[in-house]
Scaffold this motif. Sequence first.
Motif, PDB file in Angstrom:
ATOM      1  N   TYR A  36      48.305 -45.580 -11.032  1.00  0.00           N
ATOM      2  CA  TYR A  36      48.441 -45.300 -12.457  1.00  0.00           C
ATOM      3  C   TYR A  36      49.025 -46.514 -13.172  1.00  0.00           C
ATOM      4  O   TYR A  36      49.636 -47.389 -12.556  1.00  0.00           O
ATOM      5  CB  TYR A  36      49.299 -44.066 -12.712  1.00  0.00           C
ATOM      6  N   GLY A  47      57.843 -37.287 -14.298  1.00  0.00           N
ATOM      7  CA  GLY A  47      56.963 -36.703 -13.294  1.00  0.00           C
ATOM      8  C   GLY A  47      57.094 -35.196 -13.191  1.00  0.00           C
ATOM      9  O   GLY A  47      58.124 -34.608 -13.531  1.00  0.00           O
ATOM     10  N   GLY A  65      52.010 -39.668  -7.219  1.00  0.00           N
ATOM     11  CA  GLY A  65      51.628 -38.324  -7.613  1.00  0.00           C
ATOM     12  C   GLY A  65      50.548 -37.840  -6.655  1.00  0.00           C
ATOM     13  O   GLY A  65      49.730 -38.627  -6.175  1.00  0.00           O
ATOM     14  N   SER A  67      47.830 -34.361  -5.519  1.00  0.00           N
ATOM     15  CA  SER A  67      47.166 -33.155  -6.014  1.00  0.00           C
ATOM     16  C   SER A  67      47.291 -32.039  -4.995  1.00  0.00           C
ATOM     17  O   SER A  67      48.140 -31.156  -5.120  1.00  0.00           O
ATOM     18  CB  SER A  67      45.696 -33.465  -6.334  1.00  0.00           C
ATOM     19  N   ASP A 101      55.445 -36.678  -8.228  1.00  0.00           N
ATOM     20  CA  ASP A 101      54.654 -36.259  -9.379  1.00  0.00           C
ATOM     21  C   ASP A 101      53.398 -35.542  -8.908  1.00  0.00           C
ATOM     22  O   ASP A 101      53.045 -35.578  -7.721  1.00  0.00           O
ATOM     23  CB  ASP A 101      54.280 -37.489 -10.213  1.00  0.00           C
ATOM     24  N   TYR A 102      52.732 -34.912  -9.856  1.00  0.00           N
ATOM     25  CA  TYR A 102      51.418 -34.303  -9.623  1.00  0.00           C
ATOM     26  C   TYR A 102      50.374 -35.132 -10.347  1.00  0.00           C
ATOM     27  O   TYR A 102      50.610 -35.605 -11.467  1.00  0.00           O
ATOM     28  CB  TYR A 102      51.380 -32.869 -10.158  1.00  0.00           C
ATOM     29  N   GLY A 103      49.223 -35.312  -9.733  1.00  0.00           N
ATOM     30  CA  GLY A 103      48.158 -36.054 -10.401  1.00  0.00           C
ATOM     31  C   GLY A 103      46.841 -35.895  -9.676  1.00  0.00           C
ATOM     32  O   GLY A 103      46.802 -35.820  -8.440  1.00  0.00           O
ATOM     33  N   GLU A 104      45.771 -35.804 -10.424  1.00  0.00           N
ATOM     34  CA  GLU A 104      44.431 -35.702  -9.860  1.00  0.00           C
ATOM     35  C   GLU A 104      43.627 -36.926 -10.250  1.00  0.00           C
ATOM     36  O   GLU A 104      43.594 -37.314 -11.418  1.00  0.00           O
ATOM     37  CB  GLU A 104      43.723 -34.440 -10.373  1.00  0.00           C
ATOM     38  N   ILE A 111      47.906 -40.766  -6.173  1.00  0.00           N
ATOM     39  CA  ILE A 111      47.894 -41.709  -7.287  1.00  0.00           C
ATOM     40  C   ILE A 111      49.211 -42.470  -7.186  1.00  0.00           C
ATOM     41  O   ILE A 111      50.276 -41.952  -7.517  1.00  0.00           O
ATOM     42  CB  ILE A 111      47.760 -40.995  -8.640  1.00  0.00           C
TER      43      ILE A 111
END
Length: 250
Positions: A36, A47, A65, A67, A101-104, A111
Amino acid sequence: MGFSLKLQYCLVSVMVLLPAVCYSQDYFVKSRATYYGSPDCLGTPSGACGFGEYGKSVNDANVAGVSRLYKNGTGCGACYQVRCTNPQICADNGVNIVVTDYGEGENTDFILSPRAYARMARPDTAAHLFAYGVVDVEYQRIPCQYGGYKTQVKVHEHSKYPNYLAIVVLYQAGKSEILSVDIWQEDCKEWIGMRRAYGAVFDMANLPSGDISLRFQVRGSAGLTWVQAPNVIPKYWKAGVAYETDIQLY
């Protein structure tokens, strides 16, 4: 009859062992990773795990991050070894990251912060790695190690003394996952469950008076256990302050 009993025993053994095998994850899993944008190459204090500034700089900002591995917040604080698979530009050991963190992304599990992404590269090849944007990786769960730090309980900045308390656990060592948190209510002589507000943040309104004792339901190398932290938060607690415990997670 004897064969039937043996078969049942084998089935029970497999059922008992399978969760342990799946949890330990002492093997690499194929996936993909990206990164990112960050002006300072560090993590982000906003986050989804709720770690705040800790999530920006912990582990020398080698953070990510995730998912699928987010697990509705239970995966926050987990550590992974992530290494890209192009032998021309990728270092053999990759990078060890902390989930903050969370991230897709584009079919990605990770990420990474720019710093963590760069550390997957061999010397002088980071620019080539960044040019790919998304790379094939393999990863495995590893124990988190925080030399010199015991587990801390931070009073989240959103807390409002004395009636609303939100907490997040910092320096979560080992391969532990915190499934739930309880507060001891002295007048009722019982443990009362806190709510998982989001990520790694647990909260409760209408708190018991006095110093606050907590217990954590932890899934780790010892299986599923309860770990107690007596009087870990003082009666006159302050939002934003992290209080050190005498416990260490594994």
